[in-house]
Design a protein around this motif. Structure first.
Motif, PDB file in Angstrom:
ATOM      1  N   ILE A 281       0.834  -1.207   0.000  1.00 45.10           N
ATOM      2  CA  ILE A 281       0.000   0.000   0.000  1.00 45.10           C
ATOM      3  C   ILE A 281       0.869   1.258   0.000  1.00 45.10           C
ATOM      4  O   ILE A 281       0.613   2.220  -0.748  1.00 45.10           O
ATOM      5  CB  ILE A 281      -0.943  -0.001   1.216  1.00 45.10           C
ATOM      6  N   ALA A 282       1.926   1.255   0.825  1.00 48.54           N
ATOM      7  CA  ALA A 282       2.807   2.422   0.884  1.00 48.54           C
ATOM      8  C   ALA A 282       3.464   2.693  -0.459  1.00 48.54           C
ATOM      9  O   ALA A 282       3.546   3.837  -0.913  1.00 48.54           O
ATOM     10  CB  ALA A 282       3.868   2.215   1.968  1.00 48.54           C
ATOM     11  N   VAL A 284       2.372   1.839  -3.438  1.00 52.69           N
ATOM     12  CA  VAL A 284       1.365   2.301  -4.395  1.00 52.69           C
ATOM     13  C   VAL A 284       1.041   3.777  -4.168  1.00 52.69           C
ATOM     14  O   VAL A 284       0.966   4.572  -5.117  1.00 52.69           O
ATOM     15  CB  VAL A 284       0.083   1.445  -4.286  1.00 52.69           C
ATOM     16  N   VAL A 285       0.878   4.156  -2.896  1.00 52.85           N
ATOM     17  CA  VAL A 285       0.571   5.556  -2.577  1.00 52.85           C
ATOM     18  C   VAL A 285       1.714   6.467  -3.003  1.00 52.85           C
ATOM     19  O   VAL A 285       1.506   7.536  -3.601  1.00 52.85           O
ATOM     20  CB  VAL A 285       0.287   5.711  -1.072  1.00 52.85           C
ATOM     21  N   ILE A 286       2.948   6.060  -2.713  1.00 51.72           N
ATOM     22  CA  ILE A 286       4.109   6.869  -3.091  1.00 51.72           C
ATOM     23  C   ILE A 286       4.189   7.025  -4.601  1.00 51.72           C
ATOM     24  O   ILE A 286       4.463   8.111  -5.134  1.00 51.72           O
ATOM     25  CB  ILE A 286       5.397   6.229  -2.547  1.00 51.72           C
ATOM     26  N   SER A 287       3.947   5.935  -5.321  1.00 46.69           N
ATOM     27  CA  SER A 287       3.976   6.003  -6.778  1.00 46.69           C
ATOM     28  C   SER A 287       2.911   6.947  -7.314  1.00 46.69           C
ATOM     29  O   SER A 287       3.137   7.702  -8.261  1.00 46.69           O
ATOM     30  CB  SER A 287       3.776   4.600  -7.360  1.00 46.69           C
ATOM     31  N   ALA A 288       1.718   6.928  -6.688  1.00 47.09           N
ATOM     32  CA  ALA A 288       0.624   7.791  -7.151  1.00 47.09           C
ATOM     33  C   ALA A 288       0.906   9.261  -6.860  1.00 47.09           C
ATOM     34  O   ALA A 288       0.627  10.139  -7.675  1.00 47.09           O
ATOM     35  CB  ALA A 288      -0.683   7.370  -6.480  1.00 47.09           C
ATOM     36  N   LEU A 289       1.497   9.515  -5.689  1.00 48.88           N
ATOM     37  CA  LEU A 289       1.769  10.906  -5.306  1.00 48.88           C
ATOM     38  C   LEU A 289       3.036  11.455  -5.933  1.00 48.88           C
ATOM     39  O   LEU A 289       3.193  12.669  -6.089  1.00 48.88           O
ATOM     40  CB  LEU A 289       1.872  11.016  -3.782  1.00 48.88           C
ATOM     41  N   HIS A 291       5.946  11.749  -4.639  1.00 50.36           N
ATOM     42  CA  HIS A 291       6.507  12.749  -3.751  1.00 50.36           C
ATOM     43  C   HIS A 291       8.008  12.593  -3.660  1.00 50.36           C
ATOM     44  O   HIS A 291       8.579  11.567  -3.955  1.00 50.36           O
ATOM     45  CB  HIS A 291       5.900  12.615  -2.347  1.00 50.36           C
TER      46      HIS A 291
END
Length: 307
Positions: A281-282, A284-289, A291
């Protein structure tokens, strides 16, 4: 409501669980900042755990066991460096092969120690501080590996950001051709970075088998090497973010154990998978953002000097 003693015990457990991840991921961060993707962390960690335990059990010295674990991790890292850096083989394939080799070697080394147990590394006790409510045990009642991980974190952060050595290492990771043109030994620097990563992985393995769970089991790393790899991406290659990530995933690991103990009716298989689900999950979130800083530009790209 939970009392202070229970909260303090949980916090102390989180610190202990996070230390293995922090040690292993610190070494991988340095290797990746130099442009080398080392997927052999899991293998180096389990070899360090096996060699460290065998040495400590045979000699009766936890210090000798720790030194042996570090040397074992470095030795296996040299195998990876020889393949991926000096022979310019595919880094992903070389790392996976190193992990498979490490798992096999660890099983062989540890075969005679199954069912044995050691007295774990002693924990610090400072009168008046260790007894503090909630944070006393977590901050002032840990073993030496925890405090070494803090020192290593500070040293790595300072070296990468404030020293010429760190500047050269980052230059090699960002543009190895330019670094070579300036006269820097790219392959030598990457080899040293990988050796540091192997030493940290071996130290993480020693923490597992000599402090966290002072016995030998063939699968005791339980995928922590892969989580350490994900943590480096999670941190955007920043040491302080790495600290936060290690403690976050350490907390998830401890949480699933306590939730099982509370008998909430959640399937144990799901709870056991929580740390790995959190990793996915982390990422995926990092890839989407998208950042923070991206990966070093030369990460995973072999360097072959002109002949």
């Amino acid at each position: 409501m939970l009392d202070a003693a229970i909260i303090g015990a949980v916090l102390a457990s989180v610190v202990a669980a996070a230390t293995t991840l922090l040690l292993a991921s610190l070494g991988e961060l340095v290797a990746e900042r130099a442009g080398t993707l080392n997927l052999g962390v899991e293998g180096m960690m389990i070899v360090g755990a096996a060699v460290g335990y065998a040495t400590a059990y045979g000699s009766g010295s936890l210090l000798l066991g720790t030194v042996a674990a570090v040397l074992a991790g470095m030795a296996l890292s040299l195998v990876f460096a020889g393949l991926a850096i000096w022979l310019a083989t595919n880094q992903v394939a070389s790392g996976l092969a190193t992990t498979i080799l490490g798992l096999g070697l660890a099983g062989l080394i540890g075969a005679g120690f199954v069912g044995t147990q050691l007295d774990g590394a002693p924990q610090l006790h400072i009168a008046g501080l260790t007894e503090l409510p909630v944070v006393g045990k977590a901050l002032f009642g840990q073993d030496a590996f925890v405090y070494v991980s803090f020192l290593l974190l500070a040293a790595v952060a300072y070296t990468l950001a404030r020293t010429r050595i760190g500047l050269v290492l980052r230059a090699v990771g960002e543009n190895h051709a330019a670094a070579h043109a300036l006269g820097h030994p790219v392959r030598g620097i990457r080899t040293l970075a990988v050796m540091f990563g192997g030493a940290c992985a071996g130290l993480a393995g020693a923490h597992l088998s000599l402090a966290y769970t002072p016995f030998w089991a063939s699968d005791m790393t339980a995928g922590r090497g892969w989580i350490a790899l994900a943590l480096v991406v999670f941190s955007a290659w920043r040491p302080l973010w790495l600290l936060a990530g290690a403690y976050l995933f350490g907390a998830v690991s401890i949480l699933q154990l306590h939730v099982q103990g509370f008998g909430l009716g959640i399937p144990s298989q799901f709870l056991s998978a929580l740390p790995y689900l959190a990793t996915i999950i982390a990422l995926v979130v990092i890839s989407a953002l998208k950042h923070g800083r991206g990966a070093p530009a030369s990460l995973g790209v072999p360097f072959v000097p002109d002949r």
